[in-house]
Design an enzyme around this catalytic site. Structure first.
Site, PDB file in Angstrom:
ATOM      1  N   HIS A 298      -2.853  -3.236  -1.225  1.00 42.91           N
ATOM      2  CA  HIS A 298      -1.579  -2.511  -1.048  1.00 42.91           C
ATOM      3  C   HIS A 298      -0.408  -3.348  -1.542  1.00 42.91           C
ATOM      4  O   HIS A 298      -0.430  -4.585  -1.416  1.00 42.91           O
ATOM      5  CB  HIS A 298      -1.327  -2.162   0.433  1.00 42.91           C
ATOM      6  CG  HIS A 298      -2.256  -1.130   0.986  1.00 42.91           C
ATOM      7  ND1 HIS A 298      -1.993   0.224   0.923  1.00 42.91           N
ATOM      8  CD2 HIS A 298      -3.465  -1.255   1.595  1.00 42.91           C
ATOM      9  CE1 HIS A 298      -2.992   0.891   1.495  1.00 42.91           C
ATOM     10  NE2 HIS A 298      -3.906   0.020   1.906  1.00 42.91           N
TER      11      HIS A 298
ATOM     12  N   HIS B 276      -9.466  -6.304  10.388  1.00 40.66           N
ATOM     13  CA  HIS B 276      -8.844  -4.998  10.086  1.00 40.66           C
ATOM     14  C   HIS B 276      -9.821  -3.892  10.468  1.00 40.66           C
ATOM     15  O   HIS B 276      -9.476  -2.970  11.192  1.00 40.66           O
ATOM     16  CB  HIS B 276      -8.481  -4.957   8.612  1.00 40.66           C
ATOM     17  CG  HIS B 276      -7.912  -3.658   8.143  1.00 40.66           C
ATOM     18  ND1 HIS B 276      -6.683  -3.198   8.556  1.00 40.66           N
ATOM     19  CD2 HIS B 276      -8.404  -2.713   7.298  1.00 40.66           C
ATOM     20  CE1 HIS B 276      -6.440  -2.024   7.977  1.00 40.66           C
ATOM     21  NE2 HIS B 276      -7.475  -1.712   7.216  1.00 40.66           N
TER      22      HIS B 276
ATOM     23  N   HIS C  97     -12.029   2.788   5.257  1.00 40.11           N
ATOM     24  CA  HIS C  97     -10.866   3.679   5.291  1.00 40.11           C
ATOM     25  C   HIS C  97     -10.793   4.567   4.043  1.00 40.11           C
ATOM     26  O   HIS C  97     -11.102   4.131   2.931  1.00 40.11           O
ATOM     27  CB  HIS C  97      -9.583   2.864   5.452  1.00 40.11           C
ATOM     28  CG  HIS C  97      -9.446   2.274   6.830  1.00 40.11           C
ATOM     29  ND1 HIS C  97      -8.670   1.180   7.101  1.00 40.11           N
ATOM     30  CD2 HIS C  97     -10.010   2.650   8.012  1.00 40.11           C
ATOM     31  CE1 HIS C  97      -8.751   0.898   8.404  1.00 40.11           C
ATOM     32  NE2 HIS C  97      -9.564   1.774   8.961  1.00 40.11           N
TER      33      HIS C  97
ATOM     34  N   HIS D 181     -14.073  -1.712   2.766  1.00 44.59           N
ATOM     35  CA  HIS D 181     -14.149  -1.189   4.138  1.00 44.59           C
ATOM     36  C   HIS D 181     -14.042   0.328   4.117  1.00 44.59           C
ATOM     37  O   HIS D 181     -13.821   0.924   3.065  1.00 44.59           O
ATOM     38  CB  HIS D 181     -13.104  -1.848   5.046  1.00 44.59           C
ATOM     39  CG  HIS D 181     -11.677  -1.493   4.749  1.00 44.59           C
ATOM     40  ND1 HIS D 181     -11.048  -1.865   3.588  1.00 44.59           N
ATOM     41  CD2 HIS D 181     -10.752  -0.805   5.461  1.00 44.59           C
ATOM     42  CE1 HIS D 181      -9.800  -1.430   3.601  1.00 44.59           C
ATOM     43  NE2 HIS D 181      -9.597  -0.776   4.728  1.00 44.59           N
TER      44      HIS D 181
ATOM     45  N   ASP E 264      -7.926  -4.828   2.768  1.00 38.75           N
ATOM     46  CA  ASP E 264      -6.786  -4.813   3.690  1.00 38.75           C
ATOM     47  C   ASP E 264      -6.852  -5.978   4.684  1.00 38.75           C
ATOM     48  O   ASP E 264      -6.329  -5.891   5.791  1.00 38.75           O
ATOM     49  CB  ASP E 264      -6.758  -3.498   4.479  1.00 38.75           C
ATOM     50  CG  ASP E 264      -6.324  -2.316   3.637  1.00 38.75           C
ATOM     51  OD1 ASP E 264      -5.937  -2.521   2.468  1.00 38.75           O
ATOM     52  OD2 ASP E 264      -6.385  -1.177   4.143  1.00 38.75           O
TER      53      ASP E 264
ATOM     54  N   ASP F 298      -8.490   5.763   2.153  1.00 33.17           N
ATOM     55  CA  ASP F 298      -7.704   5.411   0.962  1.00 33.17           C
ATOM     56  C   ASP F 298      -8.412   4.369   0.093  1.00 33.17           C
ATOM     57  O   ASP F 298      -7.920   4.017  -0.981  1.00 33.17           O
ATOM     58  CB  ASP F 298      -6.278   4.942   1.343  1.00 33.17           C
ATOM     59  CG  ASP F 298      -6.263   3.706   2.227  1.00 33.17           C
ATOM     60  OD1 ASP F 298      -7.035   3.660   3.213  1.00 33.17           O
ATOM     61  OD2 ASP F 298      -5.475   2.780   1.951  1.00 33.17           O
ATOM     62  N   HIS F 299      -9.591   3.901   0.542  1.00 37.36           N
ATOM     63  CA  HIS F 299     -10.387   2.948  -0.234  1.00 37.36           C
ATOM     64  C   HIS F 299     -11.704   3.560  -0.712  1.00 37.36           C
ATOM     65  O   HIS F 299     -12.360   2.990  -1.576  1.00 37.36           O
ATOM     66  CB  HIS F 299     -10.672   1.695   0.604  1.00 37.36           C
ATOM     67  CG  HIS F 299      -9.421   0.973   1.012  1.00 37.36           C
ATOM     68  ND1 HIS F 299      -9.063  -0.252   0.516  1.00 37.36           N
ATOM     69  CD2 HIS F 299      -8.418   1.344   1.844  1.00 37.36           C
ATOM     70  CE1 HIS F 299      -7.887  -0.614   1.033  1.00 37.36           C
ATOM     71  NE2 HIS F 299      -7.486   0.340   1.845  1.00 37.36           N
TER      72      HIS F 299
END
Ligand SMILES: [Zn+2]
Ligand SMILES: [Zn+2]
Length: 255
Positions: free
Chosen positions: A168, A108, A54, A52, A130, A56-57
């Protein structure tokens, strides 16, 4: 095939699967952590899988693509670092000669995807970003409770030996909430003890398995009377599966 969680930032894992020669990584938010691991093991990066949009990915995707030439895969409908091969539900990719199936799992984010596949000589793997966490699930930033419940129900139906590779390390916090929902669940109590021991040694609690998640994860258990009754102590009007799930997610957000 070896499966390694590469720690990144505060609590992210960038999952790497490799055959001692070539590797794939999932959701590389940080390129340097991946480059260091590739060098340590003498590996070539063949593929980058993204679940996805975001940061941090996705933050390390451009640097990794440019420095390794790896093929990038990601969701069909989310903003992504280009160029990449965009994927949707039912697509199949074959990095490292593995057959990975794509599942669309909105909730999400609106276009979140997961990757599931058999691994020769080992248990299957699920890279779920996530969407599913051990004993928990992702926050609903873009999707509805009904969408997330459908997505999690699909993941829960995968073979129980499937190794669940969450993005995570949220397990201890999720377990505290899960035990507030189901204080008498003995598998949950035993899992909390194992997870505490692992974290005291700074070891990952992951991968989990679909079988374990079915036994301990309240977000996969909203159809059970124990979970529904606990939710109804907080939200008495929650009387159907989607309403129970929605109230459970809201309870967790405030927990
Ligand atoms: Zn996210
Ligand atoms: Zn994340």
């Amino acid at each position: 095939m070896k499966l390694i969680p590469i720690p990144a930032f505060n609590d992210n894992y960038i999952w790497m699967l490799h055959d001692d020669r070539r590797a794939l990584v999932v959701d590389p938010g940080d390129a340097q952590a991946v480059l260091t691991t590739l060098a340590q093991h003498g590996l070539t990066l063949a593929a980058i899988l993204v679940t996805h949009h975001h940061g941090d990915h996705t933050g390390g995707v451009d640097v990794l693509r440019q420095s390794t030439g790896a093929q990038v895969y990601g969701p069909a409908t989310e903003p992504m670092p280009e160029p990449l091969q965009r994927l949707t539900d039912g697509d199949v990719i074959t990095p490292l000669e593995l057959r990975l199936e794509v599942l669309l799992v909105p909730g999400h984010t609106a276009g979140h995807i997961a990757y599931w596949g058999q691994v020769p000589g080992s248990d299957p793997v699920l890279f779920c970003g996530d969407t599913l966490f051990s004993a928990g699930c992702g926050r609903l930033f873009e999707g509805t409770p009904a969408q997330m419940l459908t997505s999690l129900t699909r993941l829960a139906a995968l073979p129980e030996a499937t190794r669940v590779c969450c993005a995570h390390e949220y397990t201890l916090g999720s377990l505290r909430f899960a035990l507030a929902v189901e204080p008498d669940n003995s598998e949950l109590q035993a899992y909390q003890a194992r997870a505490l021991t692992l974290r005291q040694q700074l070891l990952p609690t992951l991968p989990s398995s679909i079988g374990l998640e079915r036994a301990v994860n309240p977000f996969l258990r909203t159809h059970l009377p124990a979970v529904a009754h606990a939710v109804q102590q907080i939200e008495p009007k929650a009387d159907d599966p989607v309403a129970v799930f929605a109230a459970l997610r809201t309870w967790k957000d405030k927990f």
